[in-house]
Design a protein around this motif. Structure first.
Motif, PDB file in Angstrom:
ATOM      1  N   ALA A 415     -20.649  19.681  23.305  1.00  0.00           N
ATOM      2  CA  ALA A 415     -21.171  19.392  24.636  1.00  0.00           C
ATOM      3  C   ALA A 415     -20.062  18.808  25.498  1.00  0.00           C
ATOM      4  CB  ALA A 415     -22.352  18.419  24.559  1.00  0.00           C
ATOM      5  N   CYS A 416     -20.126  19.132  26.772  1.00  0.00           N
ATOM      6  CA  CYS A 416     -19.059  18.731  27.680  1.00  0.00           C
ATOM      7  C   CYS A 416     -19.642  18.379  29.039  1.00  0.00           C
ATOM      8  CB  CYS A 416     -18.067  19.892  27.823  1.00  0.00           C
ATOM      9  SG  CYS A 416     -16.630  19.506  28.816  1.00  0.00           S
ATOM     10  N   SER A 417     -19.082  17.364  29.683  1.00  0.00           N
ATOM     11  CA  SER A 417     -19.395  17.075  31.082  1.00  0.00           C
ATOM     12  C   SER A 417     -18.200  17.452  31.935  1.00  0.00           C
ATOM     13  CB  SER A 417     -19.731  15.592  31.277  1.00  0.00           C
ATOM     14  OG  SER A 417     -20.006  15.322  32.648  1.00  0.00           O
ATOM     15  N   ILE A 418     -18.446  18.247  32.983  1.00  0.00           N
ATOM     16  CA  ILE A 418     -17.374  18.593  33.903  1.00  0.00           C
ATOM     17  C   ILE A 418     -17.755  18.160  35.314  1.00  0.00           C
ATOM     18  CG2 ILE A 418     -16.733  20.550  32.456  1.00  0.00           C
ATOM     19  CD1 ILE A 418     -17.863  22.390  34.625  1.00  0.00           C
ATOM     20  N   PRO A 419     -16.780  17.799  36.144  1.00  0.00           N
ATOM     21  CA  PRO A 419     -17.101  17.390  37.514  1.00  0.00           C
ATOM     22  C   PRO A 419     -17.703  18.558  38.296  1.00  0.00           C
ATOM     23  CG  PRO A 419     -14.854  16.760  36.908  1.00  0.00           C
ATOM     24  CD  PRO A 419     -15.340  17.682  35.850  1.00  0.00           C
ATOM     25  N   LEU A 420     -18.826  18.310  38.939  1.00  0.00           N
ATOM     26  CA  LEU A 420     -19.505  19.351  39.711  1.00  0.00           C
ATOM     27  C   LEU A 420     -19.373  19.135  41.209  1.00  0.00           C
ATOM     28  CD1 LEU A 420     -21.427  21.809  39.838  1.00  0.00           C
ATOM     29  CD2 LEU A 420     -23.340  20.202  39.696  1.00  0.00           C
ATOM     30  N   MET A 421     -19.573  17.900  41.641  1.00  0.00           N
ATOM     31  CA  MET A 421     -19.582  17.604  43.072  1.00  0.00           C
ATOM     32  C   MET A 421     -19.415  16.104  43.270  1.00  0.00           C
ATOM     33  SD  MET A 421     -23.691  17.663  43.924  1.00  0.00           S
ATOM     34  CE  MET A 421     -24.041  19.261  43.241  1.00  0.00           C
ATOM     35  N   THR A 422     -19.268  15.707  44.507  1.00  0.00           N
ATOM     36  CA  THR A 422     -19.389  14.293  44.855  1.00  0.00           C
ATOM     37  C   THR A 422     -20.591  14.146  45.782  1.00  0.00           C
ATOM     38  OG1 THR A 422     -17.751  14.635  46.620  1.00  0.00           O
ATOM     39  CG2 THR A 422     -16.985  13.617  44.583  1.00  0.00           C
TER      40      THR A 422
END
Length: 456
Positions: A415-422
């Protein structure tokens, strides 16, 4: 996506770019390490990402790495690259305190396996990063070494327990940090600070020399800024994986499942969830299918996770709770005292039920290549805030932070978290999950998603 307001030397450099600079002679390793230390000097008094640094040793490592280059010896892409190590991972002759008063003066006599591998490939251990005490907490503000602050807003939590590792990368003080993840401890701070937080399948990376929280849930993992960097570091730490060039996956051929947040928790920010969902469906339109009827499964998965973590964590700390309870952070002690009530038969039943869900989700991945969902259901909260009102309900911050990440520790899936938006000036992460031992495909997909996100 906005840039982090705190910009260290490595804020816009990935591993491959740094490696080229070293080999072209633009920088020596010693100069690179000095830049890292200067960034730490400039920013870390505000952030508290690092808890132990041995400058002399860091520069000695750098000088030796330069000598190897001068002799024509090149150990690979990590040769000369500064790396930060979470403070529950043993480092030879470098203090490892686990964020706890119990170990405030502990100096290991050997390195953890992961540190040995990094050193063998020429990486420079720049220092130790802060953690919630014994990695037992998702906020990043409950440590003997003090709170680690969010570089996007110093009044907000950074998330934890790998708080210092995430912040060190987010603020550009190092390009790579190593952390651990038992219920989301890499992905939570990655989402809150705008970096990539990656945990592979259970037992892919050695935990030897890492202080345990819950042995059947603990994962070693990586915090960086690009998919390519995950690929480099993961394969360095596990050389049984075959490293391949990252090619963009054809998004039209990828089968995606979207897990609605309401299947897992009713404690979520509705507007935040709607923005995340709209962004992903805009990027993938017809390629994504909403998964229904999972609520009962996730209720049982949550119960299994809590039972197993409570039982295993208390087994590790029972003697300390009995003999020296005052040395714990009060919040950690309270959790351990509650964990004491977990019964042996409950633990055994939870282990058996976990196996059933591992099989069930393995079957699900016969129909889908990847599962997508938010990393977190809420925005970053204020430091030390422990309750939050969401949809007219008071919920515990800890429970909200762990709700969407902990299922994948129970199931042992990559599992991974990646930056999507601010949003509201804070980074928001997208979580991607794949089938067991399918890390290479996940890294390829992350690379594709990052490209798509830039166009949204």
């Amino acid at each position: 996506m906005q840039f982090c307001p705190i910009q260290g030397f490595f804020s816009h450099l990935d591993i491959t770019e740094i490696a080229k600079l070293l080999r072209s002679g633009d920088f020596s390793v010693k100069e690179l390490v000095q830049h890292s230390l200067e960034s730490i000097d400039k920013w870390d008094q505000q952030l508290n990402a690092f808890c132990h640094i041995d400058r002399r040793y860091a520069l000695q490592q750098a000088e030796y790495a330069d000598q190897l280059f001068a002799q024509g010896i090149d150990l690979g892409l990590l040769h000369g690259i500064p790396v930060a190590i979470k403070d529950n991972i043993q480092t030879l002759n470098l203090k490892t305190s686990m964020g706890s008063q119990f170990f405030k003066d502990f100096v290991p006599s050997e390195d953890a396996d992961c540190v040995k591998k990094l050193k063998a490939l020429g990486a420079i251990i720049i220092g130790k990063t802060n953690t919630n005490e014994f990695a037992y907490g998702p906020t990043g503000d409950c440590s003997f070494n003090g709170a680690t602050k969010n570089p996007w807003d110093l009044t907000k939590i950074s998330g934890g327990s790998s708080c210092g590792s995430a912040v060190a990368v987010a603020a550009g003080m190092v390009p790579i940090a190593i952390g651990t993840d038992t219920g989301g401890s890499i992905r939570i701070p990655a989402s809150l600070t705008g970096v990539i937080g990656f945990k592979p399948s259970y037992s892919t990376l050695s935990m030897t020399g890492v202080y345990p929280l819950a042995k059947t849930l603990d994962h070693l993992g990586i915090l960086v800024k690009t998919a390519e960097d995950i690929d480099i570091v993961l394969n360095a730490l596990n050389n049984s994986l075959e490293r391949k060039n990252l090619n963009f996956l054809d998004k039209m051929s990828v089968k995606l499942g979207w897990i609605p947040v309401e299947s897992i928790t009713d404690g979520y920010e509705t507007s935040l969830y709607q923005k995340i969902q709209a962004s992903i469906f805009q990027g993938f339109s017809d390629q994504i299918h909403v998964l229904e009827n999972l609520s009962t499964d996730f209720i049982q998965i949550h119960q299994c996770f809590c039972t197993i973590q409570n039982s295993e964590a208390y087994a590790i700390h029972a003697e300390r709770v009995k003999n020296d309870p005052s040395l714990f952070q009060p919040e950690v002690l309270q959790r351990l005292l509650r964990s004491k009530d977990t019964k042996g038969w409950e633990y055994i039943n939870a282990l058996q039920l976990r196996e059933e869900y591992i099989q069930k989700f393995s079957a699900l991945f016969q129909s889908y290549d990847f599962l997508l969902m938010p990393t977190l259901p809420i925005y970053a909260t204020d430091l030390y805030q422990r309750e939050i009102t969401v949809s007219s309900r008071n919920i515990m911050v800890k429970d909200a932070l762990l709700s969407l990440t902990s299922p994948w520790n129970l199931l042992g899936l990559p599992a991974c978290s990646i930056p999507l938006m601010t949003d509201q000036g804070l980074p928001i992460g997208l979580q991607i999950i794949c089938a067991n031992n399918n890390e290479n495909q996940l890294i390829h997909f992350i690379s594709s998603v990052q490209s798509i996100i830039k166009k949204i």
